[in-house]
Structure formats: structure tokens, C-alpha cells
Design an enzyme around this catalytic site. Structure first.
Site, mmCIF file in Angstrom:
data_model
loop_
_atom_site.group_PDB
_atom_site.id
_atom_site.type_symbol
_atom_site.label_atom_id
_atom_site.label_comp_id
_atom_site.label_asym_id
_atom_site.label_seq_id
_atom_site.Cartn_x
_atom_site.Cartn_y
_atom_site.Cartn_z
ATOM 1 N N CYS A 112 0.836 -1.202 0.000
ATOM 2 C CA CYS A 112 0.000 0.000 0.000
ATOM 3 C C CYS A 112 0.872 1.255 0.000
ATOM 4 C CB CYS A 112 -0.929 -0.009 1.212
ATOM 5 S SG CYS A 112 -2.143 1.330 1.218
ATOM 6 N N CYS A 113 1.900 1.280 0.859
ATOM 7 C CA CYS A 113 2.798 2.438 0.907
ATOM 8 C C CYS A 113 3.560 2.600 -0.407
ATOM 9 C CB CYS A 113 3.786 2.293 2.063
ATOM 10 S SG CYS A 113 3.073 2.617 3.682
ATOM 11 N N CYS A 201 -0.889 7.869 7.727
ATOM 12 C CA CYS A 201 -2.257 7.659 7.266
ATOM 13 C C CYS A 201 -3.167 7.300 8.438
ATOM 14 C CB CYS A 201 -2.294 6.555 6.212
ATOM 15 S SG CYS A 201 -1.496 6.998 4.663
ATOM 16 N N CYS A 204 -3.323 3.710 9.860
ATOM 17 C CA CYS A 204 -2.035 3.165 10.289
ATOM 18 C C CYS A 204 -1.372 3.997 11.385
ATOM 19 C CB CYS A 204 -1.089 3.054 9.096
ATOM 20 S SG CYS A 204 -1.751 2.075 7.738
ATOM 21 N N CYS A 229 8.038 3.191 5.548
ATOM 22 C CA CYS A 229 7.098 3.035 4.441
ATOM 23 C C CYS A 229 7.809 2.884 3.094
ATOM 24 C CB CYS A 229 6.147 4.229 4.387
ATOM 25 S SG CYS A 229 6.985 5.807 4.196
#
Length: 240
Positions: A112-113, A201, A204, A229
Site C-alpha cells: 500500500c505504501c 495515514c 495506520c 514506508c
């Protein structure tokens, strides 16, 4: 070509302001990465040193509302342009359609990162000669202990291109950052007033308890040594 080792040695014991001043003296095409308290401290210093201040931030699409408000507050407070970088919509759509909105809780945050942060950052850094970050040595156990004040970027340099990375706050503590923010009356993210220290985010990031390290509020379901990340993961690679 800049001799990075010599430059690092000359700047190692210098103040963040002096490091910024040298960065702007050497590089016209240099950009400052902005997201948190450390970065606004750098903006507070930098906007007085150059009329050509490039500032950018990453909008992952998953930030807290308070973070969006903070970005706008900084823009208006300093009267600067902040370039907002977005992830590729097709890549985000594909990830969410394949794995759902919270796949990182199951298989880690790297994918995702990579889509939401690393890819747009890579596109931006391909357009500059150097960049400035708010990394500090004491920010993350195991991954940032050896952060130098200036380095050849180990993550985003290539075989035919050297990207220089300045970390003017490498030797500062969190207390020194916040003392400077209070002294200069710089704006800050209001989430800090609710126990958030390291802010990323929304899914997270969570507040930390007294006595906990600041990075324990990031990706808390993962090992402490994996709490990067990808933007600065090269510092871990450089130490191995």
C-alpha cells in the site's frame, strides 16, 4: 560533482539552519518534503533563507482530516506554494479491488505504501537534484540510528544519476524540534494535542501512551524494525 563524504564531514556538527543554507547554496533545484512537525520546523527556517523554496507533500488519500487542515494552514501561514502529489488512481483502484481497503493489516503495509507514497515520491524526485527531509536519528528503532546530515540517497539514486539528500535535523531530538516550534510559533498538526506523535495515514496511526516510543503509534501490528514506508528505507539497507 559534490564530494558527499567531504560535505557530510563539514556539516556534521553544524546547526540545521547552517545545513539548510549550504544546501540552498549548492543546489538550485532542491525540494523540501513536508508532512509533520520536523518538516514545518524546516520550513520555518528555510523560508527565510531562499526565495526559491520548493515544498511538496504526499496525499495518500488516507490522511486524517486534521492533516489536510494542517497542510492548508502551513500554506497560508508562510504564503508558500505546496505541491501536492497523488498516487496513480489506476494502481490504487486495482489494489483496493483485489484486496479491499485494509489489506495492510493482513499482509503488511509495504504494498500500500509503495503505491500511495513511494511511487509518487519517485516521480517527484526524478525532477530534482536534491531533497530535504525531517528525519532524525532517534525517530525509529533500528532504521534511522545512522541517518547522516547529508548523503547520496540510497533509495532513489540510480546508476546514471546521484540524488543528494539533506537531513538537517538528524542530530536533533524531538524535544529540540518542539522547543523550536514553540519558540517560533510555527503551526503544527492538532493531532499532536491528542497523543499522536508520529502521524501518517489514518488507518495506520494511533496515539502513543506515556513512555512509549513515538514510532509505536505507526503500523503497531508490525515489528519495530519494519516501521518504514519505503521513503527512507535505504537507511536500513545502508547499515546492513
Amino acid at each position: 560533482m559534490t564530494d558527499i563524504d567531504t560535505l557530510r564531514q563539514s556539516l556534521e556538527d553544524q546547526s540545521p539552519r547552517a545545513i539548510l543554507k549550504e544546501a540552498f547554496r549548492r543546489y538550485d533545484n532542491i525540494a523540501l518534503s513536508f508532512s509533520g512537525a520536523e518538516d514545518v520546523a524546516l520550513i520555518e527556517m528555510a523560508h527565510k533563507l531562499t526565495d526559491n523554496l520548493q515544498v511538496f507533500t504526499l496525499d495518500t488519500g488516507r490522511l486524517h482530516p486534521e492533516t489536510y487542515e494542517f497542510i492548508e494552514t502551513v500554506r497560508t501561514h508562510y504564503g508558500i506554494h505546496i505541491e501536492i502529489l497523488f498516487p496513480d488512481a489506476a494502481e490504487v483502484q486495482d489494489l483496493v479491488n483485489r484486496k479491499g481497503l485494509f489489506s495492510f493489516y493482513e499482509d503488511g503495509h509495504s504494498e500500500c505504501c509503495g503505491i500511495r507514497k513511494v511511487s509518487p515520491l519517485r516521480r517527484k524526485l526524478a525532477t530534482v537534484d536534491a531533497w530535504i527531509t525531517g528525519q532524525r536519528k532517534d525517530q525509529s528503532p533500528g532504521t534511522r540510528h545512522d541517518v547522516p546530515v547529508v548523503q547520496e540517497d540510497p533509495t532513489f539514486s540510480g546508476p546514471d544519476r546521484t540524488l543528494v539528500k539533506f537531513n538537517p535535523l538528524a542530530n536533533w531530538s524531538s524535544k529540540e524540534v518542539w522547543d523550536y516550534i514553540r519558540m517560533s510559533e510555527a503551526p503544527y498538526n492538532t493531532l499532536h494535542e491528542r497523543g499522536f506523535i508520529s502521524i501518517g495515514c489514518q488507518p495506520c496511526t494511533r496515539p502513543v501512551l506515556p513512555g512509549q516510543h513515538e514510532r509505536e503509534g505507526r503500523w503497531w501490528w508490525e515489528e519495530a524494525t519494519k516501521k518504514e514506508c519505503g521513503l527512507h528505507a535505504g537507511n536500513l539497507i545502508a547499515r546492513s
